[in-house]
Design a protein around this motif. Structure first.
Motif, PDB file in Angstrom:
ATOM      1  N   ASP A 149       3.900  -6.910 -12.184  1.00 22.32           N
ATOM      2  CA  ASP A 149       5.130  -7.107 -12.943  1.00 22.32           C
ATOM      3  C   ASP A 149       5.199  -5.973 -13.943  1.00 22.32           C
ATOM      4  O   ASP A 149       4.330  -5.855 -14.809  1.00 22.32           O
ATOM      5  N   GLY A 150       6.176  -5.099 -13.803  1.00 23.70           N
ATOM      6  CA  GLY A 150       6.261  -3.958 -14.699  1.00 23.70           C
ATOM      7  C   GLY A 150       7.368  -3.010 -14.310  1.00 23.70           C
ATOM      8  O   GLY A 150       8.476  -3.432 -13.955  1.00 23.70           O
ATOM      9  N   GLU A 151       7.041  -1.707 -14.360  1.00 26.19           N
ATOM     10  CA  GLU A 151       8.037  -0.668 -14.064  1.00 26.19           C
ATOM     11  C   GLU A 151       7.470   0.345 -13.087  1.00 26.19           C
ATOM     12  O   GLU A 151       6.283   0.674 -13.119  1.00 26.19           O
ATOM     13  N   TRP A 152       8.347   0.831 -12.216  1.00 24.66           N
ATOM     14  CA  TRP A 152       8.066   1.941 -11.295  1.00 24.66           C
ATOM     15  C   TRP A 152       8.931   3.098 -11.756  1.00 24.66           C
ATOM     16  O   TRP A 152      10.141   2.946 -11.918  1.00 24.66           O
ATOM     17  N   GLU A 153       8.316   4.259 -11.934  1.00 24.93           N
ATOM     18  CA  GLU A 153       9.093   5.434 -12.316  1.00 24.93           C
ATOM     19  C   GLU A 153       8.704   6.609 -11.434  1.00 24.93           C
ATOM     20  O   GLU A 153       7.556   7.034 -11.416  1.00 24.93           O
ATOM     21  N   SER A 154       9.681   7.109 -10.661  1.00 29.27           N
ATOM     22  CA  SER A 154       9.514   8.345  -9.901  1.00 29.27           C
ATOM     23  C   SER A 154       9.887   9.476 -10.842  1.00 29.27           C
ATOM     24  O   SER A 154      11.021   9.551 -11.315  1.00 29.27           O
TER      25      SER A 154
ATOM     26  N   TYR B  69       0.872  -1.172   0.000  1.00 27.83           N
ATOM     27  CA  TYR B  69       0.000   0.000   0.000  1.00 27.83           C
ATOM     28  C   TYR B  69       0.908   1.221   0.000  1.00 27.83           C
ATOM     29  O   TYR B  69       1.861   1.294   0.789  1.00 27.83           O
ATOM     30  N   CYS B  70       0.654   2.175  -0.884  1.00 29.86           N
ATOM     31  CA  CYS B  70       1.453   3.407  -0.981  1.00 29.86           C
ATOM     32  C   CYS B  70       0.539   4.625  -0.894  1.00 29.86           C
ATOM     33  O   CYS B  70      -0.512   4.655  -1.538  1.00 29.86           O
ATOM     34  N   HIS B  71       0.967   5.614  -0.145  1.00 26.59           N
ATOM     35  CA  HIS B  71       0.293   6.912  -0.119  1.00 26.59           C
ATOM     36  C   HIS B  71       1.355   7.948  -0.497  1.00 26.59           C
ATOM     37  O   HIS B  71       2.337   8.131   0.228  1.00 26.59           O
ATOM     38  N   ILE B  72       1.176   8.584  -1.647  1.00 21.21           N
ATOM     39  CA  ILE B  72       2.174   9.524  -2.150  1.00 21.21           C
ATOM     40  C   ILE B  72       2.065  10.842  -1.375  1.00 21.21           C
ATOM     41  O   ILE B  72       1.005  11.462  -1.331  1.00 21.21           O
ATOM     42  N   LEU B  73       3.168  11.250  -0.780  1.00 23.13           N
ATOM     43  CA  LEU B  73       3.230  12.496  -0.023  1.00 23.13           C
ATOM     44  C   LEU B  73       3.745  13.643  -0.878  1.00 23.13           C
ATOM     45  O   LEU B  73       3.361  14.796  -0.678  1.00 23.13           O
ATOM     46  N   GLU B  74       4.637  13.314  -1.801  1.00 22.25           N
ATOM     47  CA  GLU B  74       5.290  14.327  -2.637  1.00 22.25           C
ATOM     48  C   GLU B  74       5.658  13.691  -3.964  1.00 22.25           C
ATOM     49  O   GLU B  74       6.118  12.544  -4.009  1.00 22.25           O
ATOM     50  N   GLY B  75       5.445  14.420  -5.064  1.00 19.78           N
ATOM     51  CA  GLY B  75       5.893  13.959  -6.365  1.00 19.78           C
ATOM     52  C   GLY B  75       4.862  13.174  -7.152  1.00 19.78           C
ATOM     53  O   GLY B  75       3.683  13.122  -6.800  1.00 19.78           O
ATOM     54  N   VAL B  76       5.352  12.544  -8.221  1.00 16.52           N
ATOM     55  CA  VAL B  76       4.510  11.795  -9.148  1.00 16.52           C
ATOM     56  C   VAL B  76       5.176  10.458  -9.453  1.00 16.52           C
ATOM     57  O   VAL B  76       6.376  10.397  -9.714  1.00 16.52           O
ATOM     58  N   VAL B  77       4.367   9.382  -9.441  1.00 13.50           N
ATOM     59  CA  VAL B  77       4.816   8.032  -9.746  1.00 13.50           C
ATOM     60  C   VAL B  77       4.039   7.535 -10.951  1.00 13.50           C
ATOM     61  O   VAL B  77       2.823   7.694 -11.021  1.00 13.50           O
ATOM     62  N   ARG B  78       4.758   6.915 -11.888  1.00 11.79           N
ATOM     63  CA  ARG B  78       4.113   6.275 -13.033  1.00 11.79           C
ATOM     64  C   ARG B  78       4.425   4.785 -12.960  1.00 11.79           C
ATOM     65  O   ARG B  78       5.586   4.387 -12.882  1.00 11.79           O
ATOM     66  N   LEU B  79       3.365   3.965 -12.979  1.00 14.32           N
ATOM     67  CA  LEU B  79       3.502   2.514 -12.967  1.00 14.32           C
ATOM     68  C   LEU B  79       3.049   1.980 -14.310  1.00 14.32           C
ATOM     69  O   LEU B  79       1.968   2.328 -14.788  1.00 14.32           O
ATOM     70  N   THR B  80       3.871   1.162 -14.922  1.00 17.48           N
ATOM     71  CA  THR B  80       3.545   0.562 -16.210  1.00 17.48           C
ATOM     72  C   THR B  80       3.613  -0.944 -16.051  1.00 17.48           C
ATOM     73  O   THR B  80       4.654  -1.477 -15.651  1.00 17.48           O
ATOM     74  N   ASP B  81       2.494  -1.630 -16.331  1.00 16.88           N
ATOM     75  CA  ASP B  81       2.513  -3.085 -16.179  1.00 16.88           C
ATOM     76  C   ASP B  81       3.161  -3.736 -17.403  1.00 16.88           C
ATOM     77  O   ASP B  81       3.507  -3.063 -18.381  1.00 16.88           O
ATOM     78  N   SER B  82       3.310  -5.046 -17.354  1.00 19.42           N
ATOM     79  CA  SER B  82       4.015  -5.766 -18.412  1.00 19.42           C
ATOM     80  C   SER B  82       3.283  -5.729 -19.751  1.00 19.42           C
ATOM     81  O   SER B  82       3.877  -6.031 -20.785  1.00 19.42           O
ATOM     82  N   GLU B  83       2.008  -5.325 -19.755  1.00 17.69           N
ATOM     83  CA  GLU B  83       1.239  -5.205 -20.994  1.00 17.69           C
ATOM     84  C   GLU B  83       1.222  -3.774 -21.531  1.00 17.69           C
ATOM     85  O   GLU B  83       0.585  -3.499 -22.539  1.00 17.69           O
ATOM     86  N   GLY B  84       1.914  -2.851 -20.827  1.00 20.87           N
ATOM     87  CA  GLY B  84       1.992  -1.470 -21.278  1.00 20.87           C
ATOM     88  C   GLY B  84       0.920  -0.558 -20.725  1.00 20.87           C
ATOM     89  O   GLY B  84       0.866   0.617 -21.079  1.00 20.87           O
ATOM     90  N   ASN B  85       0.043  -1.056 -19.839  1.00 21.85           N
ATOM     91  CA  ASN B  85      -0.971  -0.211 -19.198  1.00 21.85           C
ATOM     92  C   ASN B  85      -0.309   0.683 -18.167  1.00 21.85           C
ATOM     93  O   ASN B  85       0.565   0.224 -17.422  1.00 21.85           O
TER      94      ASN B  85
END
Length: 120
Positions: free
Chosen positions: A102-107, A69-85
Protein backbone atom coordinates in the motif's frame (compact mmCIF):
# COMPACT_ATOMS: atom_id res chain seq x y z
CA UNK A 1 9.60 -22.19 -35.93
CA UNK A 2 9.22 -21.61 -32.16
CA UNK A 3 8.42 -24.41 -29.75
CA UNK A 4 4.72 -24.74 -28.92
CA UNK A 5 3.57 -23.01 -25.72
CA UNK A 6 6.72 -20.89 -25.50
CA UNK A 7 6.13 -17.13 -25.60
CA UNK A 8 9.05 -14.79 -26.23
CA UNK A 9 9.24 -11.32 -24.72
CA UNK A 10 11.63 -10.30 -27.52
CA UNK A 11 9.25 -10.21 -30.50
CA UNK A 12 6.09 -8.23 -29.80
CA UNK A 13 5.00 -8.03 -33.44
CA UNK A 14 2.13 -10.48 -32.86
CA UNK A 15 0.97 -8.77 -29.64
CA UNK A 16 -1.43 -5.85 -29.87
CA UNK A 17 -0.46 -3.19 -27.30
CA UNK A 18 -3.17 -2.01 -24.92
CA UNK A 19 -3.01 1.72 -24.22
CA UNK A 20 -4.69 2.54 -20.95
CA UNK A 21 -5.56 5.75 -19.13
CA UNK A 22 -5.09 5.49 -15.38
CA UNK A 23 -8.07 6.40 -13.23
CA UNK A 24 -8.01 10.03 -12.06
CA UNK A 25 -8.59 9.10 -8.42
CA UNK A 26 -5.22 7.32 -8.13
CA UNK A 27 -3.12 9.69 -10.28
CA UNK A 28 -0.67 11.82 -8.29
CA UNK A 29 1.23 13.25 -11.26
CA UNK A 30 2.79 12.63 -14.64
CA UNK A 31 1.24 11.13 -17.74
CA UNK A 32 -1.82 8.97 -16.94
CA UNK A 33 -1.32 6.85 -20.07
CA UNK A 34 0.55 3.51 -20.03
CA UNK A 35 0.99 0.70 -22.55
CA UNK A 36 0.80 -3.04 -21.87
CA UNK A 37 1.75 -5.92 -24.13
CA UNK A 38 0.00 -8.96 -22.63
CA UNK A 39 2.14 -11.99 -23.49
CA UNK A 40 0.15 -14.69 -21.69
CA UNK A 41 -2.75 -15.32 -19.35
CA UNK A 42 -3.38 -18.52 -17.42
CA UNK A 43 -6.56 -20.47 -18.30
CA UNK A 44 -8.06 -19.59 -14.90
CA UNK A 45 -7.36 -15.86 -15.44
CA UNK A 46 -5.24 -15.58 -12.29
CA UNK A 47 -1.75 -15.16 -13.76
CA UNK A 48 -0.60 -12.68 -16.39
CA UNK A 49 2.77 -11.98 -18.00
CA UNK A 50 3.82 -9.17 -20.27
CA UNK A 51 5.60 -5.89 -20.77
CA UNK A 52 4.39 -2.59 -19.34
CA UNK A 53 5.62 0.89 -20.22
CA UNK A 54 4.97 4.42 -19.01
CA UNK A 55 6.48 7.85 -19.20
CA UNK A 56 6.73 9.95 -16.01
CA UNK A 57 3.94 8.40 -13.95
CA UNK A 58 3.01 8.70 -10.26
CA UNK A 59 0.09 6.80 -8.73
CA UNK A 60 -1.38 5.65 -5.46
CA UNK A 61 -1.02 1.84 -5.50
CA UNK A 62 -2.78 -0.81 -3.44
CA UNK A 63 -2.05 -4.41 -4.45
CA UNK A 64 -5.36 -5.71 -3.01
CA UNK A 65 -4.16 -9.32 -2.80
CA UNK A 66 -2.18 -9.41 -6.06
CA UNK A 67 1.50 -10.34 -6.11
CA UNK A 68 3.61 -8.84 -8.89
CA UNK A 69 7.15 -9.67 -9.99
CA UNK A 70 8.81 -6.84 -11.95
CA UNK A 71 12.06 -6.77 -13.89
CA UNK A 72 12.98 -3.23 -14.93
CA UNK A 73 14.22 -3.07 -18.53
CA UNK A 74 14.50 0.71 -18.84
CA UNK A 75 14.27 3.65 -16.46
CA UNK A 76 13.91 4.11 -12.71
CA UNK A 77 11.00 3.27 -10.38
CA UNK A 78 10.56 4.64 -6.87
CA UNK A 79 8.18 2.81 -4.52
CA UNK A 80 7.09 4.47 -1.30
CA UNK A 81 5.08 2.48 1.22
CA UNK A 82 2.37 3.93 3.45
CA UNK A 83 4.93 4.51 6.24
CA UNK A 84 7.22 6.57 3.98
CA UNK A 85 9.87 3.88 3.37
CA UNK A 86 11.37 4.15 -0.12
CA UNK A 87 12.79 1.51 -2.48
CA UNK A 88 14.29 2.50 -5.83
CA UNK A 89 14.95 0.15 -8.77
CA UNK A 90 16.61 0.79 -12.13
CA UNK A 91 17.25 -1.09 -15.37
CA UNK A 92 18.50 -4.61 -14.73
CA UNK A 93 16.98 -4.89 -11.26
CA UNK A 94 13.98 -6.99 -10.23
CA UNK A 95 11.59 -6.90 -7.28
CA UNK A 96 8.30 -8.26 -6.03
CA UNK A 97 5.31 -6.23 -4.85
CA UNK A 98 3.62 -8.25 -2.14
CA UNK A 99 -0.14 -8.70 -1.92
CA UNK A 100 -0.40 -6.18 0.94
CA UNK A 101 1.67 -3.36 -0.61
CA UNK A 102 0.00 0.00 0.00
CA UNK A 103 1.78 3.13 -1.15
CA UNK A 104 2.95 4.91 -4.29
CA UNK A 105 4.53 3.88 -7.59
CA UNK A 106 6.54 6.55 -9.36
CA UNK A 107 8.13 6.12 -12.80
CA UNK A 108 10.92 8.70 -12.89
CA UNK A 109 10.79 9.21 -16.65
CA UNK A 110 10.18 6.42 -19.18
CA UNK A 111 9.96 2.99 -17.55
CA UNK A 112 9.63 -0.37 -19.27
CA UNK A 113 9.32 -3.64 -17.34
CA UNK A 114 8.62 -7.33 -17.67
CA UNK A 115 5.90 -8.35 -15.25
CA UNK A 116 4.25 -11.44 -13.83
CA UNK A 117 1.06 -10.85 -11.85
CA UNK A 118 -0.73 -13.45 -9.73
CA UNK A 119 -4.25 -12.41 -8.75
CA UNK A 120 -5.85 -15.06 -6.51
Amino acid sequence: MSAHNVMSFDDLSAVKPQVEATRDEIMLGGNPQSTTWLISESPDGKMFTGIWQSDRFHIRLRQNGETEYCHILEGVVRLTDSEGNISTFSAGQAFTLGPDFDGEWESLGRVRKHFVVYAP
